[in-house]
Design a protein around this motif. Structure first.
Motif, PDB file in Angstrom:
ATOM      1  N   LEU A 165      -5.842  33.684 -84.920  1.00 47.76           N
ATOM      2  CA  LEU A 165      -5.000  32.921 -84.840  1.00 47.76           C
ATOM      3  C   LEU A 165      -3.624  33.146 -84.082  1.00 47.76           C
ATOM      4  O   LEU A 165      -3.171  32.328 -83.405  1.00 47.76           O
ATOM      5  CB  LEU A 165      -4.287  32.493 -86.355  1.00 47.76           C
ATOM      6  N   GLU A 166      -3.305  34.505 -84.474  1.00 47.70           N
ATOM      7  CA  GLU A 166      -1.885  35.073 -83.551  1.00 47.70           C
ATOM      8  C   GLU A 166      -2.051  34.944 -81.985  1.00 47.70           C
ATOM      9  O   GLU A 166      -1.331  34.606 -81.369  1.00 47.70           O
ATOM     10  CB  GLU A 166      -1.614  36.326 -83.938  1.00 47.70           C
ATOM     11  N   ALA A 167      -3.656  35.270 -81.684  1.00 47.40           N
ATOM     12  CA  ALA A 167      -3.886  35.542 -80.218  1.00 47.40           C
ATOM     13  C   ALA A 167      -3.776  33.925 -79.678  1.00 47.40           C
ATOM     14  O   ALA A 167      -3.277  34.020 -78.575  1.00 47.40           O
ATOM     15  CB  ALA A 167      -5.245  36.139 -80.037  1.00 47.40           C
ATOM     16  N   LEU A 168      -4.245  33.059 -80.589  1.00 45.77           N
ATOM     17  CA  LEU A 168      -4.334  31.567 -80.087  1.00 45.77           C
ATOM     18  C   LEU A 168      -2.847  31.228 -79.576  1.00 45.77           C
ATOM     19  O   LEU A 168      -2.442  30.369 -78.694  1.00 45.77           O
ATOM     20  CB  LEU A 168      -4.973  30.850 -80.759  1.00 45.77           C
ATOM     21  N   LEU A 169      -1.946  31.479 -80.630  1.00 47.75           N
ATOM     22  CA  LEU A 169      -0.608  31.146 -80.878  1.00 47.75           C
ATOM     23  C   LEU A 169       0.162  31.883 -79.651  1.00 47.75           C
ATOM     24  O   LEU A 169       0.994  31.204 -78.907  1.00 47.75           O
ATOM     25  CB  LEU A 169       0.216  31.435 -82.047  1.00 47.75           C
ATOM     26  N   ARG A 170      -0.183  32.685 -79.342  1.00 49.08           N
ATOM     27  CA  ARG A 170       0.441  33.514 -78.145  1.00 49.08           C
ATOM     28  C   ARG A 170       0.091  32.881 -76.529  1.00 49.08           C
ATOM     29  O   ARG A 170       1.051  32.931 -75.865  1.00 49.08           O
ATOM     30  CB  ARG A 170       0.232  35.095 -78.080  1.00 49.08           C
ATOM     31  N   VAL A 171      -1.088  32.096 -76.779  1.00 48.21           N
ATOM     32  CA  VAL A 171      -1.268  31.430 -75.562  1.00 48.21           C
ATOM     33  C   VAL A 171      -0.605  30.187 -75.622  1.00 48.21           C
ATOM     34  O   VAL A 171      -0.059  29.678 -74.526  1.00 48.21           O
ATOM     35  CB  VAL A 171      -2.927  31.368 -75.407  1.00 48.21           C
ATOM     36  N   ILE A 172      -0.756  29.034 -76.774  1.00 47.81           N
ATOM     37  CA  ILE A 172      -0.418  27.866 -76.735  1.00 47.81           C
ATOM     38  C   ILE A 172       1.095  27.528 -76.754  1.00 47.81           C
ATOM     39  O   ILE A 172       1.554  26.803 -76.408  1.00 47.81           O
ATOM     40  CB  ILE A 172      -1.064  26.996 -77.642  1.00 47.81           C
ATOM     41  N   GLU A 180       4.836  36.815 -87.911  1.00 49.12           N
ATOM     42  CA  GLU A 180       5.741  35.886 -88.754  1.00 49.12           C
ATOM     43  C   GLU A 180       4.878  34.465 -88.530  1.00 49.12           C
ATOM     44  O   GLU A 180       4.704  33.751 -89.423  1.00 49.12           O
ATOM     45  CB  GLU A 180       7.077  35.865 -88.634  1.00 49.12           C
ATOM     46  N   MET A 181       4.872  34.299 -87.322  1.00 47.57           N
ATOM     47  CA  MET A 181       4.284  32.763 -86.897  1.00 47.57           C
ATOM     48  C   MET A 181       3.076  32.577 -87.409  1.00 47.57           C
ATOM     49  O   MET A 181       2.576  31.635 -88.015  1.00 47.57           O
ATOM     50  CB  MET A 181       4.709  32.551 -85.497  1.00 47.57           C
ATOM     51  N   ALA A 182       2.233  33.552 -87.072  1.00 48.41           N
ATOM     52  CA  ALA A 182       0.822  33.461 -87.562  1.00 48.41           C
ATOM     53  C   ALA A 182       0.543  33.339 -89.007  1.00 48.41           C
ATOM     54  O   ALA A 182      -0.431  32.759 -89.475  1.00 48.41           O
ATOM     55  CB  ALA A 182      -0.084  34.559 -86.954  1.00 48.41           C
ATOM     56  N   GLU A 183       1.384  34.000 -89.670  1.00 47.83           N
ATOM     57  CA  GLU A 183       1.337  34.269 -91.296  1.00 47.83           C
ATOM     58  C   GLU A 183       1.527  32.713 -91.770  1.00 47.83           C
ATOM     59  O   GLU A 183       0.776  32.242 -92.879  1.00 47.83           O
ATOM     60  CB  GLU A 183       2.372  35.179 -91.837  1.00 47.83           C
ATOM     61  N   HIS A 184       2.303  31.922 -91.170  1.00 49.83           N
ATOM     62  CA  HIS A 184       2.480  30.592 -91.772  1.00 49.83           C
ATOM     63  C   HIS A 184       1.836  29.418 -90.926  1.00 49.83           C
ATOM     64  O   HIS A 184       2.142  28.306 -91.123  1.00 49.83           O
ATOM     65  CB  HIS A 184       3.699  30.355 -91.773  1.00 49.83           C
ATOM     66  N   SER A 185       1.027  29.706 -89.922  1.00 45.46           N
ATOM     67  CA  SER A 185       0.656  28.597 -89.117  1.00 45.46           C
ATOM     68  C   SER A 185      -0.948  28.495 -89.362  1.00 45.46           C
ATOM     69  O   SER A 185      -1.500  27.520 -88.604  1.00 45.46           O
ATOM     70  CB  SER A 185       0.846  28.962 -87.563  1.00 45.46           C
ATOM     71  N   GLY A 186      -1.334  28.761 -90.321  1.00 45.62           N
ATOM     72  CA  GLY A 186      -2.990  28.761 -90.411  1.00 45.62           C
ATOM     73  C   GLY A 186      -3.316  28.095 -91.866  1.00 45.62           C
ATOM     74  O   GLY A 186      -2.657  27.994 -92.814  1.00 45.62           O
ATOM     75  N   ARG A 187      -4.306  27.545 -91.853  1.00 49.28           N
ATOM     76  CA  ARG A 187      -4.914  26.742 -92.906  1.00 49.28           C
ATOM     77  C   ARG A 187      -6.489  27.267 -93.094  1.00 49.28           C
ATOM     78  O   ARG A 187      -7.228  27.255 -92.357  1.00 49.28           O
ATOM     79  CB  ARG A 187      -5.033  25.129 -92.604  1.00 49.28           C
TER      80      ARG A 187
END
Length: 279
Positions: free
Chosen positions: A157-164, A178-185
């Motif tokens: 998920l973090e790898a995806l967020l770093r791209v988009i 931190e972003m990945a910690e709260h961005s997933g379901r």
């Protein structure tokens, strides 16, 4: 310092819904409401909220359909009027003097609320959004708002967020974590996906990209305004910012950042804090 998790109930045409938010600081301090962008959630403001909490009571909601907030009945409900209705319910719980920090969609909601008669808003921070949004920026957002993939874990998920979200200018690896910690379901069948209702994408992509003119709201705003722009942003154009400055808005342009600045770096946090603390 850790925030307190809270919820409030608001009413739409199809019934009541719960909107989640986190609160930082003590309730007897002046309130600041921080509202995120289209596909994000309230924990994006953790660093800013932590820095403000010694002076303010900071509330960071998850807009309907995001994070811990209820999903809505279908795509037609995901529109600014719904968000403003939910946010007005939050404002009704606060003293009638509220500072607002809004990123992108959160800034649009802030402009709508600040333009209303008897608005409780007293200062407005607009993060990479203004009274004109070009069609090209809308089209770009539509492109990345395709159905969210199922991922094996938060590392993916973090790898995806770093791209988009590469244009956000997240300042360090801890920020991405931190972003990945709260961005997933987490999914019942295993794996993880992005934290928002897919119907939000259906609503946003359900019409052709077109220019958005919010001048009818902007021209009615009389409270002090501070506008932040990513120098590479395609959503808040230089000429739009120049017009906002001419109308009295203060501004800060962040180099090598696009839409929308993460508000995680010390310089930006200090500038926002200074603006909100001024008498």
């Amino acid at each position: 310092m850790q925030p307190r998790q809270k919820t409030l109930r608001y009413l739409l045409a199809d019934g009541f819904h719960d909107m989640a938010y986190v609160a930082w600081g003590e309730p007897d301090r002046p309130p600041v409401v921080c509202v995120h962008g289209l596909t994000r959630q309230g924990r994006d403001f953790d660093r800013l909220a932590r820095a403000l909490a010694s002076d303010f009571y900071v509330l960071c909601p998850d807009l309907p359909g995001r994070g811990r907030s209820d999903w809505l009945a279908g795509p037609d409900f995901y529109q600014p009027l719904t968000y403003v209705t939910a946010l007005a319910a939050l404002l009704a719980t606060l003293p009638p003097a509220v500072h607002w920090v809004g990123t992108s969609l959160g800034g649009i909601c802030g402009m709508i609320l600040a333009a209303q008669g008897k608005t409780p808003l007293t200062k407005l921070v607009l993060n990479d959004v203004g009274p004109f949004i070009p069609a090209a920026a809308i089209a770009r957002i539509q492109h990345y708002m395709q159905p969210a993939p199922v991922l094996p874990d938060r590392g993916a998920l973090e790898a995806l967020l770093r791209v988009i979200h590469a244009s956000f200018g997240v300042p360090d690896d801890d920020g991405w974590a931190e972003m990945a910690e709260h961005s997933g379901r987490d999914l019942a069948e295993g794996g993880i996906t992005l934290h928002y209702d897919p119907a939000i994408g259906e609503a946003f992509n359900g019409q052709p990209a077109a220019d958005v003119d919010l001048s009818m709201f902007w021209e009615k705003i009389t409270i002090p305004t501070f506008t932040i722009r990513g120098a590479l942003s395609d959503l808040l154009l230089p000429e739009t910012l120049a017009a906002m400055e001419k109308a009295g808005s203060r501004s800060l342009v962040l180099p090598e950042i696009g839409h929308a600045p993460s508000l995680m770096d010390d310089k930006t946090i200090s500038a926002i804090r200074g603006f909100l603390l001024e008498n």
